[in-house]
Design a protein around this motif. Structure first.
Motif, PDB file in Angstrom:
ATOM      1  N   GLY A 180      17.077  -3.457  29.156  1.00 19.63           N
ATOM      2  CA  GLY A 180      16.544  -2.906  27.911  1.00 19.63           C
ATOM      3  C   GLY A 180      17.451  -3.101  26.717  1.00 19.63           C
ATOM      4  N   CYS A 181      18.521  -3.885  26.893  1.00 14.31           N
ATOM      5  CA  CYS A 181      19.421  -4.205  25.785  1.00 14.31           C
ATOM      6  C   CYS A 181      20.007  -5.582  26.052  1.00 14.31           C
ATOM      7  N   LEU A 182      20.654  -6.144  25.061  1.00 16.58           N
ATOM      8  CA  LEU A 182      21.254  -7.468  25.213  1.00 16.58           C
ATOM      9  C   LEU A 182      22.694  -7.351  25.724  1.00 16.58           C
ATOM     10  N   PRO A 183      23.180  -8.369  26.436  1.00 15.01           N
ATOM     11  CA  PRO A 183      24.511  -8.288  27.030  1.00 15.01           C
ATOM     12  C   PRO A 183      25.666  -8.402  26.043  1.00 15.01           C
ATOM     13  N   SER A 184      25.450  -9.028  24.922  1.00 17.46           N
ATOM     14  CA  SER A 184      26.538  -9.220  23.971  1.00 17.46           C
ATOM     15  C   SER A 184      26.234  -8.510  22.659  1.00 17.46           C
ATOM     16  N   VAL A 185      27.215  -8.470  21.804  1.00 23.71           N
ATOM     17  CA  VAL A 185      27.079  -7.750  20.542  1.00 23.71           C
ATOM     18  C   VAL A 185      26.520  -8.688  19.476  1.00 23.71           C
ATOM     19  N   TYR A 186      25.384  -8.320  18.918  1.00 22.11           N
ATOM     20  CA  TYR A 186      24.798  -9.039  17.793  1.00 22.11           C
ATOM     21  C   TYR A 186      24.813  -8.120  16.581  1.00 22.11           C
ATOM     22  N   ARG A 187      24.704  -8.711  15.423  1.00 20.52           N
ATOM     23  CA  ARG A 187      24.714  -7.902  14.203  1.00 20.52           C
ATOM     24  C   ARG A 187      23.332  -7.821  13.576  1.00 20.52           C
ATOM     25  N   THR A 188      22.337  -7.631  14.412  1.00 19.72           N
ATOM     26  CA  THR A 188      20.971  -7.465  13.924  1.00 19.72           C
ATOM     27  C   THR A 188      20.175  -6.672  14.957  1.00 19.72           C
ATOM     28  N   VAL A 189      18.915  -6.422  14.678  1.00 17.85           N
ATOM     29  CA  VAL A 189      18.055  -5.641  15.571  1.00 17.85           C
ATOM     30  C   VAL A 189      17.719  -6.475  16.808  1.00 17.85           C
ATOM     31  N   GLU A 190      17.834  -5.868  17.999  1.00 13.02           N
ATOM     32  CA  GLU A 190      17.639  -6.610  19.246  1.00 13.02           C
ATOM     33  C   GLU A 190      16.238  -7.193  19.380  1.00 13.02           C
ATOM     34  N   SER A 191      15.226  -6.471  18.928  1.00 13.10           N
ATOM     35  CA  SER A 191      13.858  -6.990  19.034  1.00 13.10           C
ATOM     36  C   SER A 191      13.686  -8.261  18.210  1.00 13.10           C
ATOM     37  N   SER A 192      14.338  -8.334  17.067  1.00  9.14           N
ATOM     38  CA  SER A 192      14.285  -9.556  16.254  1.00  9.14           C
ATOM     39  C   SER A 192      15.004 -10.710  16.945  1.00  9.14           C
ATOM     40  N   ILE A 193      16.077 -10.393  17.670  1.00  8.95           N
ATOM     41  CA  ILE A 193      16.795 -11.427  18.409  1.00  8.95           C
ATOM     42  C   ILE A 193      15.921 -11.980  19.531  1.00  8.95           C
ATOM     43  N   ILE A 194      15.204 -11.108  20.229  1.00 15.67           N
ATOM     44  CA  ILE A 194      14.324 -11.561  21.313  1.00 15.67           C
ATOM     45  C   ILE A 194      13.224 -12.467  20.759  1.00 15.67           C
ATOM     46  N   LEU A 195      12.616 -12.080  19.644  1.00 16.02           N
ATOM     47  CA  LEU A 195      11.597 -12.933  19.026  1.00 16.02           C
ATOM     48  C   LEU A 195      12.202 -14.265  18.585  1.00 16.02           C
ATOM     49  N   SER A 196      13.415 -14.227  18.066  1.00 20.66           N
ATOM     50  CA  SER A 196      14.099 -15.458  17.667  1.00 20.66           C
ATOM     51  C   SER A 196      14.391 -16.335  18.883  1.00 20.66           C
ATOM     52  N   HIS A 197      14.788 -15.728  19.992  1.00 25.30           N
ATOM     53  CA  HIS A 197      15.011 -16.489  21.228  1.00 25.30           C
ATOM     54  C   HIS A 197      13.730 -17.193  21.675  1.00 25.30           C
ATOM     55  N   LEU A 198      12.610 -16.495  21.613  1.00 24.88           N
ATOM     56  CA  LEU A 198      11.339 -17.104  22.032  1.00 24.88           C
ATOM     57  C   LEU A 198      10.933 -18.230  21.093  1.00 24.88           C
ATOM     58  N   ARG A 199      11.147 -18.045  19.795  1.00 29.93           N
ATOM     59  CA  ARG A 199      10.842 -19.114  18.842  1.00 29.93           C
ATOM     60  C   ARG A 199      11.732 -20.325  19.098  1.00 29.93           C
ATOM     61  N   THR A 200      12.989 -20.091  19.473  1.00 32.48           N
ATOM     62  CA  THR A 200      13.902 -21.194  19.789  1.00 32.48           C
ATOM     63  C   THR A 200      13.442 -21.925  21.041  1.00 32.48           C
ATOM     64  N   LEU A 201      13.034 -21.187  22.063  1.00 27.23           N
ATOM     65  CA  LEU A 201      12.513 -21.834  23.274  1.00 27.23           C
ATOM     66  C   LEU A 201      11.282 -22.673  22.967  1.00 27.23           C
ATOM     67  N   HIS A 202      10.495 -22.228  22.018  1.00 28.33           N
ATOM     68  CA  HIS A 202       9.290 -22.966  21.605  1.00 28.33           C
ATOM     69  C   HIS A 202       9.665 -24.357  21.072  1.00 28.33           C
ATOM     70  N   GLU A 203      10.863 -24.476  20.508  1.00 27.44           N
ATOM     71  CA  GLU A 203      11.318 -25.759  19.953  1.00 27.44           C
ATOM     72  C   GLU A 203      11.905 -26.686  21.007  1.00 27.44           C
ATOM     73  N   TYR A 204      12.300 -26.149  22.161  1.00 27.33           N
ATOM     74  CA  TYR A 204      12.885 -26.964  23.230  1.00 27.33           C
ATOM     75  C   TYR A 204      11.817 -27.438  24.201  1.00 27.33           C
ATOM     76  N   TRP A 205      10.765 -28.008  23.710  1.00 30.14           N
ATOM     77  CA  TRP A 205       9.664 -28.455  24.589  1.00 30.14           C
ATOM     78  C   TRP A 205      10.050 -29.723  25.315  1.00 30.14           C
ATOM     79  N   ASP A 206       9.401 -29.913  26.461  1.00 32.84           N
ATOM     80  CA  ASP A 206       9.716 -31.060  27.307  1.00 32.84           C
ATOM     81  C   ASP A 206       8.828 -32.241  26.900  1.00 32.84           C
TER      82      ASP A 206
END
Length: 162
Positions: A136-162
């Motif tokens: 329910g939390c991220l393993p490392s320290v970020y300087r922003t809201v965790e939910s925004s980081i998760i959405l950003s992670h998913l958007r980044t994965l969207h760019e790494y298409w095969d």
């Protein structure tokens, strides 16, 4: 918690004969993520849900400029840009964009499914998503809201298409 990952499944596969010569295979991953965002009557409290909903739309509103050169000249003028000024050639238009994930209205959740490259950056992002789902939390320290980081992670994965 503003964002909850309810399901996360990652399947590893390999293509056959993808490269020239047909002898090497190419590894890829199929990532399935279902997540929910908290909702509220207050528009400012459910920012995560509104952001996720916006990225699930096929059409997005973008900022446009009539002429980039005149905009640049306007920025460089002494009386050009300041906090109270507005460029006269600025506007908004709608553009088509492939949705990053789908909103499933019946269950009030979002579904992300993507074929992505099996590489170091995608594995690192997936491990953070798995950690977030479990703890329910991220393993490392970020300087922003965790939910925004998760959405950003998913958007980044969207760019790494095969």
């Amino acid at each position: 918690m503003a964002l909850t990952i309810t399901s996360l499944r990652v399947d590893g596969r390999e293509t056959e004969g993808w490269f020239e010569g047909g002898t090497r295979s190419c590894p890829y991953l199929i990532v399935n993520v279902v997540f929910k965002c908290d909702r509220s009557e207050d528009l400012h409290e459910d920012f995560t849900w509104n952001q996720a909903k916006a990225w699930s739309e096929e059409y997005r509103q973008v900022t446009t400029l009539d002429d980039p050169k005149s905009y640049e000249e306007w920025l460089m003028r002494p009386d050009g840009w300041n906090l109270s000024s507005k460029y006269p050639g600025w506007g908004k238009e709608w553009t088509y964009a492939e949705p990053t994930w789908q909103y499933i209205e019946k269950f009030d959740c979002f579904w992300f499914r993507e074929w992505i490259a099996d590489c170091g950056p995608t594995r690192a992002i997936i491990s953070e998503l798995e950690y977030y789902k479990e703890h329910g939390c991220l393993p490392s320290v970020y300087r922003t809201v965790e939910s925004s980081i998760i959405l950003s992670h998913l958007r980044t994965l969207h760019e790494y298409w095969d």
